[in-house]
Motif scaffolding. Structure first.
Motif, PDB file in Angstrom:
ATOM      1  N   LYS A 283     -47.974 -15.935  87.310  1.00 51.09           N
ATOM      2  CA  LYS A 283     -47.539 -16.329  85.963  1.00 51.09           C
ATOM      3  C   LYS A 283     -46.706 -15.217  85.331  1.00 51.09           C
ATOM      4  O   LYS A 283     -45.668 -15.479  84.726  1.00 51.09           O
ATOM      5  N   LEU A 284     -47.137 -13.985  85.484  1.00 50.41           N
ATOM      6  CA  LEU A 284     -46.422 -12.882  84.829  1.00 50.41           C
ATOM      7  C   LEU A 284     -45.089 -12.561  85.513  1.00 50.41           C
ATOM      8  O   LEU A 284     -44.108 -12.253  84.851  1.00 50.41           O
ATOM      9  N   ILE A 285     -45.060 -12.680  86.837  1.00 49.09           N
ATOM     10  CA  ILE A 285     -43.787 -12.331  87.490  1.00 49.09           C
ATOM     11  C   ILE A 285     -42.891 -13.548  87.682  1.00 49.09           C
ATOM     12  O   ILE A 285     -41.721 -13.413  88.007  1.00 49.09           O
ATOM     13  N   GLY A 286     -43.460 -14.753  87.465  1.00 49.55           N
ATOM     14  CA  GLY A 286     -42.620 -15.953  87.523  1.00 49.55           C
ATOM     15  C   GLY A 286     -42.325 -16.420  88.936  1.00 49.55           C
ATOM     16  O   GLY A 286     -41.299 -17.048  89.189  1.00 49.55           O
ATOM     17  N   LEU A 287     -43.216 -16.089  89.859  1.00 50.15           N
ATOM     18  CA  LEU A 287     -43.015 -16.539  91.242  1.00 50.15           C
ATOM     19  C   LEU A 287     -44.183 -17.431  91.652  1.00 50.15           C
ATOM     20  O   LEU A 287     -45.123 -17.646  90.880  1.00 50.15           O
ATOM     21  N   PHE A 342     -35.941 -11.323  93.676  1.00 54.41           N
ATOM     22  CA  PHE A 342     -36.118 -12.283  92.574  1.00 54.41           C
ATOM     23  C   PHE A 342     -34.781 -12.966  92.288  1.00 54.41           C
ATOM     24  O   PHE A 342     -33.732 -12.324  92.364  1.00 54.41           O
TER      25      PHE A 342
END
Lengths: 544, 419
Positions: A283-287, A342
């Motif tokens: 959730k925090l890194i968006g992966l 990313f």
């Protein structure tokens, strides 16, 4: 931040793999540091303050090995049980200590160099220039137990490192460069801290070691001692130093420190752990990383991971003093995964942009003054009393002053703008006239009603300087400016020593004075060394 | 300038017929006895009395009883010749001119500057020439188009301002709302609320300007201070270990703002749930003790922004960083790990900008929970910052930082506009 220079050959030897300069640089960048410069044999890196474990060449090589997968996961360290006992007195001004014996060292040039490097950098950073933590490293075989950390009279003597004369501790503080540099840490003390063995003082923390226990090329075993004001920092620093030595194949041996009845064994290199969720990480890194991807990334960053009830139990090495929170681990997941893997994604967060009202107003005023043909000036906000008051022929007013100025030019914040413009005119006496200039900028005035006991105020000031500049000309500009801004104003006679008597006015809006205008007094012109008449105005924009 | 005259109606008549006194003496001269009766003479010429008066005055004739007698034939008469000359545009002695003027036979002609130029080359096209239509009859003198001319200095914004405004415009276009904060700050907002430990090296007297008097600011929101204190000490409810200590007295200490992040912290403390999603930016001045030379100065400007909202993540942060880099003309963007005390993860953007190559352009990160929770924010906050002074120096092609606050008027006047 400070920089540190690594020996490239030593670094590659420690890594145990041939890497091209480009590869090496690329990896160093991943460690949150910047390569400042490099030569054939050396590489200079700007340090990152949150990773003191990388300050030493050994720690850096360990991180690189782990990142490249040459060494998987958490590095385990063996600490031999203590043979040495240390007796510690409680010194309230420097209460914490830690020590370790390092066995089986083989002293080489690169080892010595790395030893000096790490000591300097750690005491400067974590150690806060030796105040919080100071480090002494000695030839262990030249120390004759029992070892005591205590305080002694300033008449006691030591032969300081790099000298051959025995002098008192008081003389160390007065005469030796290190004493002058760090003596302030001990100022006001009747007795002084010292490490003592059977032969006397061998270390005077946080100032200097003794020549007697100097580390030489023949040294086989080391004694590392630390003292300080923060227990956590002292222990962390010890962890970083001893794990660095371990990377060179040295053996770490604990010591047992007795505080009266109580005792403590240091160092403790057992890893700590944090439970990390897979979802919260993604959730925090968006992966959308799989569990195995996350574990793999953490391994590359030097952690061990085991699964525990759907969570990841992450084991943190003892030298990672920077891990305070899960987010610190999640960052390492992102670094381990690779920032450049990313795909940046701009989310559709619909908001309406807006300029700040005071900036909007400032820009309208700038636009008008440029239209009048004036050149905009931007000046520092810091200045001095001479400029603000003496040279403007007025009495000193209360302004915000600095306790620690770096130059006599800049000792307080300006409380009006005109002096800044006069300074510009003064610096441009030989440039073509007319010189018509303005600044729209901030001033600061003391105000006890405010949270910060002061108020930042946006003002505009303008000076017209040519052989026929006059009250009438500047009044024309003020009237036009205010009219264009839709302000209803009037002028009232004013008496300020900055302007010529009878040729100045205050600008009144809503029964309040919002500014001044007039012909600058020759007394002021003389102060600024100007030979051209000037007319000027200054208005608070907050008021219109 | 030679004064020009022209003949009056009367003067023109005399030019043709001769002056009355000339007519009179001519008639008398034709008489056998060189005399004629008064009445006869009066009948034969116009303006007889004028002629009589001048002929008598010049003693050419005398009167005997009823007769007029020529006593001296004057031959050429200067006044008559003067009339002819004036008609031809020639110069005439001033005393004759005066006589003719007095006799209203001539008058001064008012010659306009323009009239004088008919058929000639003129330098200046005047309103008169346009009004009279005479411009059709003149030639305009050819200029040397390479002639050196006096310098003209326009009223102008400072070059640095032009760049700041460009950045401001772009950020507003991206939906950011501008915020401001005080230049004199409490340590609390400049560092403690940003989870910088009380003994952080960047908080010492070598990195922060400290206010001499008054020493301390006010605690406005005691609950907020309590939350920050607990977070520093033991992590409060943030899940952090905390720093194990906090210095209240130091937090109250007044300083000069050293980072615009203080404004971000203030903004976050005031945000309400209804305000979300929210984007804020600030471009403003900061202060920092430093040596003063071409590379360092004690004042500098920063530009930074935050994005507050549900579901924001690191990938989005990179998205914003890339977008901002591209608005500044970056062709490609790379990221590398970085460190800021108040963000985690933290990243540094490196952009490939034409003519410059790879350049560090800004840092970014997600605010630590130790920063956001005490401020009352439980959603992610993406933060980014640019050293706008450095970008401006690159863009303006200057290597001395002091030019950003320059007192050099010639430089300001001559520096080209930022394009």
């Amino acid at each position: 931040m400070p920089t540190i220079t690594y020996d490239k050959k030593d670094l590659l030897n420690l890594i145990g793999k041939r890497l091209s300069d480009e590869q090496l640089e690329e990896i160093i960048h991943l460690m949150k540091t910047n390569v400042e410069s490099k030569t054939e044999t050396e590489i200079t890196v700007e340090l990152t303050p949150d990773r003191p474990d990388l300050f030493g060449i050994e720690g850096l090589s360990r991180a690189i090995k782990q990142y490249l997968g040459l060494q998987k996961g958490l590095k385990k360290f063996t600490v031999n049980s203590p043979q040495l006992h240390i007796k510690a007195s409680y010194l309230p001004y420097r209460p914490y200590l830690a020590a370790s014996v390092i066995r089986n060292v083989s002293i080489t040039d690169s080892f010595i160099r790395s030893l000096m490097n790490i000591q300097d950098v750690l005491t400067d950073t974590i150690g806060r220039k030796r105040e919080k933590v100071a480090i002494g490293i000695h030839d262990f075989d030249k120390i004759i137990p029992n070892i005591v950390y205590t305080e002694v009279s300033s008449d006691e003597k030591i032969v300081p490192l790099d000298t051959n004369e025995e002098i008192t501790l008081a003389e160390v503080l007065e005469k030796i460069p290190k004493g002058k540099e760090y003596g302030h840490i001990l100022s006001g003390l009747k007795k002084l801290p010292a490490w003592i063995d059977a032969k006397g003082i061998f270390s005077f923390p946080p100032i200097i070691n003794s020549e007697r226990t100097r580390v030489t090329e023949k040294t086989k075993n080391l004694f590392v001692e630390l003292t300080g004001t923060d227990k956590e920092a002292v222990l962390q620093t010890l962890n970083i130093i001893v794990t660095n030595f371990a990377e060179r194949g040295c053996i770490i041996e604990a010591t047992k420190i007795f505080y009266g009845e109580k005792s403590e064994v240091v160092p403790n290199l057992n890893p700590t752990f944090i439970d990390l969720g897979i979802d919260e990480t993604n959730k925090l890194i968006g992966l959308d990383l799989k569990k195995s991807d996350i574990i793999d990334a953490l391994n590359r960053m030097g952690y061990d991971v085991i699964e525990n009830k759907g969570m990841l139990k992450v084991f943190i090495p003892a030298y990672r003093t920077d891990i305070l929170h899960k987010v610190d681990l999640i960052e390492d997941v992102a670094i381990g995964y690779g920032f450049n893997n990313f795909i940046p994604h701009l989310p559709s967060v619909a908001t309406i942009g807006k300029v700040h009202p005071i900036e909007k107003l400032s820009n309208k005023v700038r636009q008008l003054l440029v239209g009048f043909g004036f050149q905009e000036i931007i000046r520092p906000i810091l200045t001095n009393h001479k400029n603000l008051f003496d040279k403007m022929n007025i009495k000193s007013e209360a302004v915000i002053e600095l306790e620690n100025p770096v130059s006599s030019e800049y000792i307080c914040l300006r409380n009006w703008l005109l002096p800044s413009l006069m300074e510009v005119l003064s610096a441009n006496k030989h440039v073509e006239y007319p010189q018509n200039i303005f600044e729209v900028g901030d001033v600061v005035v003391p105000d006890n009603d405010e949270e910060t006991m002061s108020k930042t105020i946006r003002k505009v000031a303008c000076v017209i300087s040519h052989s026929k500049s006059s009250y009438a000309e500047v009044k024309g500009v003020v009237e036009s400016l205010l009219k264009q801004m839709g302000v209803i104003y009037s002028f009232k006679e004013n008496s300020s020593e900055t302007f010529i008597e009878g040729r100045q006015a205050s600008i009144v809006v809503n029964n309040k004075s919002i500014g001044i205008l007039g012909e600058i007094s020759p007394v002021v012109l003389e102060q600024w060394n100007l030979e051209m008449p000037c007319a000027a105005f200054e208005i608070s924009l907050d008021a219109i | 300038m030679v004064q020009k005259y022209e003949l009056t109606q009367e003067g023109k008549e005399y030019l043709k017929k001769g002056l009355p006194e000339k007519q009179l003496v001519e008639i008398l001269n034709k008489q056998p006895m060189k005399s004629l009766s008064f009445d006869e003479a009066k009948k034969s010429i116009g303006n007889f009395y004028i002629g009589l008066q001048w002929a008598l005055k010049n003693k050419w004739i005398e009167s005997y009883g009823k007769d007029l007698v020529l006593i001296k034939y004057p031959g050429k008469i200067p006044e008559q010749e003067a009339l002819e000359k004036i008609e031809r545009g020639e110069e005439v002695e001033q005393n004759l001119v005066n006589i003719l003027l007095q006799r209203k036979l001539i008058r001064k002609i008012v010659v306009s500057e323009a009239d004088k130029l008919i058929g000639k080359e003129v330098t200046t096209l005047t309103p008169q020439l346009l009004k009279s239509g005479l411009w059709k009859q003149v030639k305009f003198k050819k200029y040397d188009v390479n002639i050196p001319v006096p310098k003209v200095y326009p009223g102008k914004l400072h070059p640095y301002r032009q760049i700041i405004e460009e950045v401001r415009e772009k950020l507003i276009g991206l939906g950011f709302v501008e915020a401001k904060g005080p230049l004199v700050e409490l340590n609390f907002w400049n560092a403690d609320a940003l989870f910088m430990p009380s003994d952080h090296p960047a908080r010492g007297i070598h990195d922060i300007f400290i206010v001499k008097e008054p020493k301390q600011g006010k605690v406005i929101d005691e609950n907020l201070w309590k939350r920050v204190e607990e977070t520093h000490n033991k992590g409060w409810i943030t899940g952090s270990r905390g720093w194990g200590n906090w210095n209240f007295e130091l937090a109250k200490r007044l300083i000069l703002r050293s980072q615009t992040t203080a404004v971000s912290a203030r903004t976050l403390s005031k945000l309400k749930r209804d305000d979300l999603p929210y984007k804020m930016f600030v471009i403003d001045r900061n202060f920092r003790p430093d040596v003063i030379d071409s590379k360092h100065f004690i004042e500098f400007d920063q530009c930074e922004g935050i994005v507050v909202g549900e579901e924001l993540n690191f990938k989005n942060l990179l998205g914003y960083l890339k977008e901002i880099a591209e608005t500044f003309g970056a062709e490609r963007v790379r990221f590398k790990p970085s460190y800021f005390p108040f963000t985690e993860p933290s990243v540094e953007g490196i952009a490939f900008i034409k003519d410059l190559g790879w350049t560090e352009f800004g840092g970014a990160g997600i605010f630590r929970p130790e920063v956001t929770y005490p401020l009352g924010i439980e959603v992610p906050v993406l933060a980014w910052g640019l050293g706008i002074g450095r970008l401006a120096m690159i863009k303006l092609g200057i290597s001395d930082i002091r030019y950003l606050y320059s007192d050099n008027l010639s430089w300001l006047r001559n520096k080209e506009m930022v394009r």
